[in-house]
Design an enzyme around this catalytic site. Structure first.
Site, PDB file in Angstrom:
ATOM      1  N   GLY A 156       0.871  -0.939   0.466  1.00  0.00           N
ATOM      2  CA  GLY A 156      -0.657  -0.065  -0.028  1.00  0.00           C
ATOM      3  C   GLY A 156       0.310   1.254  -0.164  1.00  0.00           C
ATOM      4  N   ASP A 157      -0.134   2.697  -0.422  1.00  0.00           N
ATOM      5  CA  ASP A 157       0.846   3.794  -0.576  1.00  0.00           C
ATOM      6  C   ASP A 157       1.731   3.633  -1.284  1.00  0.00           C
ATOM      7  OD1 ASP A 157      -0.626   3.934   2.286  1.00  0.00           O
ATOM      8  OD2 ASP A 157       0.649   2.399   2.780  1.00  0.00           O
ATOM      9  N   LYS A 163      -1.794   9.045  -7.264  1.00  0.00           N
ATOM     10  CA  LYS A 163      -1.119  10.334  -8.504  1.00  0.00           C
ATOM     11  C   LYS A 163      -1.508   9.800  -9.860  1.00  0.00           C
ATOM     12  CE  LYS A 163       2.780  11.418 -10.330  1.00  0.00           C
ATOM     13  NZ  LYS A 163       4.272  12.407 -10.853  1.00  0.00           N
ATOM     14  N   ALA A 214      -8.910   3.396   2.901  1.00  0.00           N
ATOM     15  CA  ALA A 214      -7.775   3.616   2.250  1.00  0.00           C
ATOM     16  C   ALA A 214      -7.701   5.255   2.499  1.00  0.00           C
ATOM     17  CB  ALA A 214      -8.135   2.895   0.982  1.00  0.00           C
ATOM     18  N   HIS A 229      -6.105   8.172  -0.665  1.00  0.00           N
ATOM     19  CA  HIS A 229      -5.897   8.293  -1.492  1.00  0.00           C
ATOM     20  C   HIS A 229      -5.396   9.838  -2.061  1.00  0.00           C
ATOM     21  CE1 HIS A 229      -6.606   4.462  -4.107  1.00  0.00           C
ATOM     22  NE2 HIS A 229      -6.192   4.426  -2.700  1.00  0.00           N
ATOM     23  N   ARG A 268     -24.167 -12.128   7.203  1.00  0.00           N
ATOM     24  CA  ARG A 268     -25.375 -12.351   6.062  1.00  0.00           C
ATOM     25  C   ARG A 268     -26.414 -11.515   7.026  1.00  0.00           C
ATOM     26  NH1 ARG A 268     -25.584 -17.807   4.143  1.00  0.00           N
ATOM     27  NH2 ARG A 268     -24.292 -17.938   6.633  1.00  0.00           N
ATOM     28  N   THR A 290      -1.709   8.322   6.063  1.00  0.00           N
ATOM     29  CA  THR A 290      -2.258   9.745   4.828  1.00  0.00           C
ATOM     30  C   THR A 290      -3.984   9.560   5.997  1.00  0.00           C
ATOM     31  OG1 THR A 290      -2.329   8.689   2.940  1.00  0.00           O
ATOM     32  CG2 THR A 290      -3.833   9.971   2.650  1.00  0.00           C
ATOM     33  N   THR A 291      -4.315   8.362   5.914  1.00  0.00           N
ATOM     34  CA  THR A 291      -5.283   8.273   6.786  1.00  0.00           C
ATOM     35  C   THR A 291      -5.483   8.226   8.638  1.00  0.00           C
ATOM     36  OG1 THR A 291      -5.860   6.376   5.179  1.00  0.00           O
ATOM     37  CG2 THR A 291      -7.505   6.860   7.540  1.00  0.00           C
ATOM     38  N   SER A 306       7.228   7.844 -11.554  1.00  0.00           N
ATOM     39  CA  SER A 306       7.649   9.432 -10.893  1.00  0.00           C
ATOM     40  C   SER A 306       7.962   9.743 -10.684  1.00  0.00           C
ATOM     41  CB  SER A 306       5.945   9.222  -9.870  1.00  0.00           C
ATOM     42  OG  SER A 306       5.460  10.576  -9.284  1.00  0.00           O
TER      43      SER A 306
HETATM   44  P1  IMP Z   1      -7.480  -2.494   8.306  1.00  0.00           P
HETATM   45  O1  IMP Z   1      -7.881  -2.650   6.955  1.00  0.00           O
HETATM   46  O2  IMP Z   1      -7.839  -1.445   8.842  1.00  0.00           O
HETATM   47  O3  IMP Z   1      -8.098  -3.492   9.025  1.00  0.00           O
HETATM   48  O4  IMP Z   1      -5.750  -2.701   8.838  1.00  0.00           O
HETATM   49  C1  IMP Z   1      -5.117  -3.934   8.699  1.00  0.00           C
HETATM   50  C2  IMP Z   1      -4.069  -3.724   7.539  1.00  0.00           C
HETATM   51  O5  IMP Z   1      -3.796  -3.128   6.751  1.00  0.00           O
HETATM   52  C3  IMP Z   1      -3.417  -2.992   8.358  1.00  0.00           C
HETATM   53  O6  IMP Z   1      -1.554  -3.768   8.458  1.00  0.00           O
HETATM   54  C4  IMP Z   1      -3.638  -1.522   7.896  1.00  0.00           C
HETATM   55  O7  IMP Z   1      -2.104  -1.172   8.093  1.00  0.00           O
HETATM   56  C5  IMP Z   1      -3.385  -1.940   6.805  1.00  0.00           C
HETATM   57  N1  IMP Z   1      -3.873  -0.846   6.119  1.00  0.00           N
HETATM   58  C6  IMP Z   1      -4.963  -1.213   5.766  1.00  0.00           C
HETATM   59  N2  IMP Z   1      -5.284   0.043   4.167  1.00  0.00           N
HETATM   60  C7  IMP Z   1      -3.933   0.317   3.989  1.00  0.00           C
HETATM   61  C8  IMP Z   1      -3.801   1.258   3.155  1.00  0.00           C
HETATM   62  O8  IMP Z   1      -4.236   1.579   2.721  1.00  0.00           O
HETATM   63  N3  IMP Z   1      -2.437   1.047   3.243  1.00  0.00           N
HETATM   64  C9  IMP Z   1      -1.513   0.917   3.827  1.00  0.00           C
HETATM   65  N4  IMP Z   1      -1.746  -0.058   5.325  1.00  0.00           N
HETATM   66  C10 IMP Z   1      -2.898  -0.419   4.346  1.00  0.00           C
END
Ligand code: IMP
Length: 431
Positions: free
Chosen positions: A17-18, A23, A44, A46, A149, A306-307, A420
Site C-alpha cells: 500500500g501507499d 497520483k 484507504a 489516496h 449475512r 494518509t488516513t 514518477s
Molecule cells: P484494516 O484495513 O484497517 O483492517 O487494517 C489491516 C492492515 O492493513 C493494517 O496493517 C493496515 O495498516 C493495513 N492497511 C489498510 N489499508 C491500507 C492502505 O491503504 N495502505 C497501507 N496499509 C493499509
C-alpha cells in the site's frame, strides 16, 4: 486514457500500500470516462495534488477530480456513510463539485456501522502488540458481517426505513451483548444509529444505482474504464501476508467480484510500485531498515499514513515480493513512484532473494512464518546525487537512476512505462 493504454485498465499497488496510486490513477484518468473503486473502505487514503492544492480521499474514486468523468463505488467496497458524506461536502466546498451527475454508489455495497469501528478498536486495544495494527475504521468487522449475512446492512437497506429500524434494533441488541461480554464496551444506542443511518440514506439516495449494470453498459459503448485498486496486492485477504492484511480482495483479482464485471472487460493491469518498500501496521517485512536509512526514506518520502498519520515502516525494494504481485495479477505495465526519495544515497540495495534455513528462496511465499525467518540477499547499486524532480524525460535522469529503474524492471518482470519523480501531476516521465 493515456495514448499508450488502449482499452480498460485496472490500477493496483504491488507492495503493502501507499505506492502513490492516487497520483497515477489521476494521471491515467485524463482520457478516461469512468473510474471505479472495487474494494476496501475508508481505510484507504489516496492523495492527489493539483497545482498547489492537495486533496486526500478515503472513499471517493479519484475520478471526481476530472470534470466529465463518472466515478463509481462498487459493491466490493464497505461504505462508512458519514465519512462519504463528509468527503462529498468537503470537496464540493473546495470547488470539486460532486453530484449524482458524476458519482454513483452500488446498492449492493455494505455499510460500516458505528459498532464495527467500536469492535475494531476494542479488539486492537485488547490485543496489545499481538494486534494486526488496523486503521480502526471498522473494516474487518464490516466484512465479517457481510459474510455472516444476517447481521449485515447494505446500501439497499437504507431505502426501506421501517425494515431498517427493525434490523438495526435487532443487530445492535445482539452486538451490545457481545461487545459488553468481550471488551466491557459501553452499549451503542440503537435508536441513534437508526436515525443517523436513516438520514444518511435520505442524503445518499440520489447516488444509489446498479453499478455492475452501469459498467456493462459503459463497456458495450466503448467508454474507457479505470478500475481503481485500493490498498495493495500484499494486503489482499487471500493472497497477501495473512493475517497482516486488510479484509478485502484488494489485488487486481478482486475487481471482477468487487465491481461486477467479467474478466474480458479489462485489458491493462497497471501495477504501481515505489522505488523502496514500506508497510504500516504489524507483520513481517524482510527488507525493513529500522535505522538511519529507514529514517532517511521516511522523512524524504513523507512516509506517514494518509488516513492515520502513523509513521510507516521503511526498507529497501523487495524484488521477490513485487514479482509475486506482478505474476498474480498479470501486470502488463508498471508505474514506478517516489524515485526522487532515494536521491542522495551513496548506494542503494535491492533484495533479489531470501535465505531460509540455509537454503536460497527465489520466490515470495506469502507465509508469515517463512517471511519472519528469511534473511534478504541484496544486490548493491550505485546511488545518485542532486534533485531529480525537475526531470521530464527518462534520459534527463542521472545514469545511475536510469540503471536503477532498468534493474527494477528486469527483477519485477514487467515493463516500467511510467516513472514518477515528484508529487505534482507533471513530475511524471513516460517510457
Ligand atoms: P484494516 O484495513 O484497517 O483492517 O487494517 C489491516 C492492515 O492493513 C493494517 O496493517 C493496515 O495498516 C493495513 N492497511 C489498510 N489499508 C491500507 C492502505 O491503504 N495502505 C497501507 N496499509 C493499509
Amino acid at each position: 486514457m493515456s495514448p499508450f493504454l488502449e482499452g480498460n485498465s485496472c490500477v493496483v499497488g504491488l507492495q503493502w500500500g501507499d505506492e502513490g496510486k492516487g497520483k497515477i490513477v489521476d494521471f491515467l484518468t485524463e482520457h478516461a470516462d469512468v473510474v471505479v473503486r472495487y474494494c476496501g473502505g475508508a481505510n484507504a487514503g489516496h492523495t492527489v495534488r493539483i497545482g498547489s492544492e492537495k486533496y486526500a480521499t478515503n472513499l471517493l474514486p479519484v475520478g471526481v477530480f476530472r470534470p466529465g468523468v463518472m466515478s463509481l463505488i462498487g459493491n466490493g467496497v464497505v461504505i462508512d456513510p458519514a465519512r462519504l458524506i463528509e468527503e462529498i461536502d468537503d470537496l464540493t466546498k473546495r470547488g470539486v463539485p460532486i453530484s449524482p451527475q458524476n458519482l454513483r454508489i452500488s446498492y449492493k455495497a455494505h455499510l460500516v456501522m458505528p459498532y464495527h469501528k467500536q469492535e475494531d478498536a476494542a479488539r486492537e486495544s485488547a490485543s496489545g502488540d499481538k494486534g494486526i495494527g488496523t486503521t480502526r475504521r471498522g473494516i474487518g468487522p464490516a466484512y465479517a458481517d457481510k459474510m455472516q449475512r444476517s447481521t449485515a446492512i447494505r446500501v439497499a437497506d437504507l431505502a426501506h426505513e421501517d425494515k431498517l429500524r427493525e434490523r438495526v434494533g435487532r443487530i445492535v441488541a445482539e452486538r451490545n451483548k457481545l461487545l459488553k461480554a468481550l471488551y466491557d464496551a459501553p452499549p451503542v444506542d440503537w435508536k441513534q444509529v437508526f436515525e443517523d443511518y436513516r438520514d444518511y440514506g435520505r442524503r445518499l439516495q440520489p447516488y444509489v444505482d446498479d453499478v455492475g449494470h452501469l459498467l456493462i453498459g459503459y463497456w458495450r459503448e466503448g467508454k474507457r474504464i479505470v478500475f481503481e485498486g485500493a490498498h495493495a496486492v500484499l494486503l489482499d485477504v487471500d493472497h497477501g501476508t495473512y493475517p497482516y492484511v486488510t479484509s478485502s480482495n484488494c489485488s487486481a483479482l478482486g475487481l471482477y467480484t468487487g465491481a461486477g464485471v467479467p474478466p474480458q472487460s479489462v485489458q491493462n493491469f497497471v501495477g504501481i510500485m515505489k522505488a523502496y518498500s514500506t508497510r504500516v501496521g504489524g507483520g513481517p517485512f524482510p527488507t525493513e531498515q529500522d535505522n538511519d536509512i529507514g529514517q532517511y526514506i521516511r522523512e524524504r518520502g513523507n512516509e506517514y499514513g494518509t488516513t492515520t498519520r502513523r509513521p510507516r515502516r521503511c526498507g529497501w525494494f523487495d524484488a521477490l515480493a513485487v514479482r509475486y504481485s506482478v505474476e498474480l495479477c498479470g501486470i502488463t505495465q508498471i508505474a514506478l513512484t517516489l524515485l526522487d526519495v532515494l536521491s542522495g544515497l551513496d548506494h542503494i540495495k535491492v533484495c533479489t532473494g531470501y535465505r531460509h534455513k540455509g537454503q536460497r528462496l527465489d520466490y515470495f511465499r506469502a507465509d508469515m512464518d517463512v517471511l519472519a525467518e528469511v534473511e534478504p540477499i541484496y544486490e548493491t547499486l550505485p546511488g545518485w546525487g542532486g534533485n531529480i524532480t525537475g526531470a521530464r524525460a527518462f534520459h534527463e535522469l542521472p545514469r545511475e537512476a536510469q540503471q536503477y529503474v532498468k534493474t527494477l524492471e528486469q527483477l519485477a518482470g514487467a515493463p516500467i512505462r511510467i516513472v514518477s519523480v515528484g508529487a505534482d501531476r507533471n513530475a511524471t516521465l513516460l517510457r
